[in-house]
Design a protein around this motif. Sequence first.
Motif, PDB file in Angstrom:
ATOM      1  N   UNK A  49       0.832  -1.198   0.000  1.00 43.89           N
ATOM      2  CA  UNK A  49       0.000   0.000   0.000  1.00 43.89           C
ATOM      3  C   UNK A  49       0.870   1.253   0.000  1.00 43.89           C
ATOM      4  N   UNK A  50       1.860   1.235   0.872  1.00 47.50           N
ATOM      5  CA  UNK A  50       2.807   2.345   1.006  1.00 47.50           C
ATOM      6  C   UNK A  50       3.571   2.551  -0.307  1.00 47.50           C
ATOM      7  N   UNK A  51       4.024   1.435  -0.889  1.00 46.43           N
ATOM      8  CA  UNK A  51       4.784   1.507  -2.151  1.00 46.43           C
ATOM      9  C   UNK A  51       3.925   2.088  -3.265  1.00 46.43           C
ATOM     10  N   UNK A  52       2.670   1.653  -3.301  1.00 42.60           N
ATOM     11  CA  UNK A  52       1.775   2.124  -4.341  1.00 42.60           C
ATOM     12  C   UNK A  52       1.603   3.634  -4.237  1.00 42.60           C
ATOM     13  N   UNK A  53       1.434   4.107  -3.006  1.00 40.56           N
ATOM     14  CA  UNK A  53       1.287   5.551  -2.792  1.00 40.56           C
ATOM     15  C   UNK A  53       2.533   6.279  -3.292  1.00 40.56           C
ATOM     16  N   UNK A  54       3.703   5.700  -3.033  1.00 44.57           N
ATOM     17  CA  UNK A  54       4.968   6.309  -3.477  1.00 44.57           C
ATOM     18  C   UNK A  54       5.037   6.356  -4.998  1.00 44.57           C
ATOM     19  N   UNK A  55       4.635   5.253  -5.639  1.00 44.03           N
ATOM     20  CA  UNK A  55       4.680   5.208  -7.102  1.00 44.03           C
ATOM     21  C   UNK A  55       3.776   6.284  -7.686  1.00 44.03           C
ATOM     22  N   UNK A  56       2.559   6.371  -7.139  1.00 45.90           N
ATOM     23  CA  UNK A  56       1.587   7.318  -7.672  1.00 45.90           C
ATOM     24  C   UNK A  56       2.047   8.754  -7.452  1.00 45.90           C
ATOM     25  N   UNK A  57       2.634   8.999  -6.273  1.00 47.09           N
ATOM     26  CA  UNK A  57       3.081  10.357  -5.970  1.00 47.09           C
ATOM     27  C   UNK A  57       4.379  10.695  -6.701  1.00 47.09           C
ATOM     28  N   UNK A  58       5.030   9.700  -7.299  1.00 44.84           N
ATOM     29  CA  UNK A  58       6.315   9.942  -7.941  1.00 44.84           C
ATOM     30  C   UNK A  58       7.365  10.336  -6.919  1.00 44.84           C
ATOM     31  N   UNK A  59       7.317   9.697  -5.757  1.00 44.24           N
ATOM     32  CA  UNK A  59       8.253   9.966  -4.670  1.00 44.24           C
ATOM     33  C   UNK A  59       9.702   9.915  -5.159  1.00 44.24           C
ATOM     34  N   UNK A  60      10.484  10.980  -4.921  1.00 42.63           N
ATOM     35  CA  UNK A  60      11.867  10.999  -5.395  1.00 42.63           C
ATOM     36  C   UNK A  60      12.739   9.937  -4.721  1.00 42.63           C
ATOM     37  N   UNK A  61      12.301   9.457  -3.554  1.00 45.46           N
ATOM     38  CA  UNK A  61      13.023   8.387  -2.870  1.00 45.46           C
ATOM     39  C   UNK A  61      13.063   7.108  -3.716  1.00 45.46           C
ATOM     40  N   UNK A  62      11.994   6.923  -4.469  1.00 42.38           N
ATOM     41  CA  UNK A  62      11.832   5.689  -5.239  1.00 42.38           C
ATOM     42  C   UNK A  62      12.669   5.767  -6.508  1.00 42.38           C
ATOM     43  N   UNK A  63      13.563   4.789  -6.712  1.00 39.40           N
ATOM     44  CA  UNK A  63      14.368   4.834  -7.938  1.00 39.40           C
ATOM     45  C   UNK A  63      13.521   4.554  -9.172  1.00 39.40           C
TER      46      UNK A  63
END
Lengths: 204, 213
Positions: A49-63
């Motif tokens: 769930x957390x990862x999905x939110x990061x993907x959608x938000x385009x979190x800069x933490x996520x490579x």
Amino acid sequence: MENITQIPVPSLFNPYDPNAASTETPAEAKNGHPSVFYALLFQNVSNAKELKAKVIAGDPELPQCVMVNPALVLSSFQLQTACSRAYMNQAQNNMKTKTILSEILFSLSPSLNIAESMKLFGLSDNSNSIFVLVPSADDASVDETTINKLKNLVQGDLSPAHSFSDLTDLKLLKKVYKLNDAVDQSNTVLEDLIVGGIATKGFL
Amino acid sequence: MTLLSQGAEARVFKTSFGLKEVCIVKERFRKTYRHPVLDEKLSKRRTILEARCLVRAKKCGIDAPAVYLVDPVKSLIYMEFVEGETMKAFFNRELNDHAKRNEISTKIGTSLAKLHNADVVHGDLTTSNMMLRAGTESVVFIDFGLSFVSNLTEDKAVDLYVLERALASTHPQSHVLLDAILASYFKDVKDSKQVLKKLEDVRLRGRKRDQTG
């Protein structure tokens, strides 16, 4: 790196044009895209769930990566075709989505509906296994820092990714790709049909 | 990358494609004798139609090359490289093995019936456009460049007639092959009576329909 399956992204065919002004031969033509994707399989993932939110938000933490639902992946060639199709669309300025990474996910899907494709083929809140596709660095080597970042972000076990069909939900796969009326249901024919579907999607 | 063959409409190359060590690329090249705008439209449309027919044929259970990627802008189809020999080569080699020839002809008829039952008309049925897959010995239809989707018995009958003429002009004792093909074809095809009747009409008048009157 025995835990990582390689998905090559071949350079596209460039027909020799005798009338072209350039003397460049097809072999010298530059790819313009990563030559390999690395497929990492995470199982027993607890923070989808957390990862999905990061993907959608385009979190800069996520490579830079594409997260795919393994239930709908039958083989590595299926992923290769989707990547090729996405990079072809990019090269021809024909992308239907905003980024190349989402284009890969969209290409995987037989549907023309972007939201639906993302929902089916991307992460869902309760995914417990994920394929993560990471583009190679310029020299086609494994990008260790990216992979270490992912290992920290994803709470789950990195497993050998060679067993593609173990995680496939054949019933769902056939439904999504509309293969229930196919006469021959062997895995090789199903793969051919899926790849054919990816290749011809959107062309009427 | 090597050039395998060239026709009036397209060139066929053999190359590799990532995980697939061998792959065929069929390129509809530019025809300088046509207006560029028309040329682009025709090439694009034909490329897409061919790819769709290939996938459709595969879906109805016949053996055909798998489509890997379609590039409508450059008019390319990337497809499976089928290991094996053409039907023409096979029939010419096995001139005396009648049982074997009969067995393969029966397979051709069955596959063709499946194709027609799915409303795919091949359009260019010759023994050079069929292959015998190495190992499994299944009949592979190739070159769907003139294919289209149609449920008319007329189109199916013309398809058979084209095959009949092609056989007669390439193989000695072609009627033996043809009889075996047609026997198994009419056993499996839908509306076999109508197709047979149409085939007889077509035989009398030829491939083209009379446009007068």
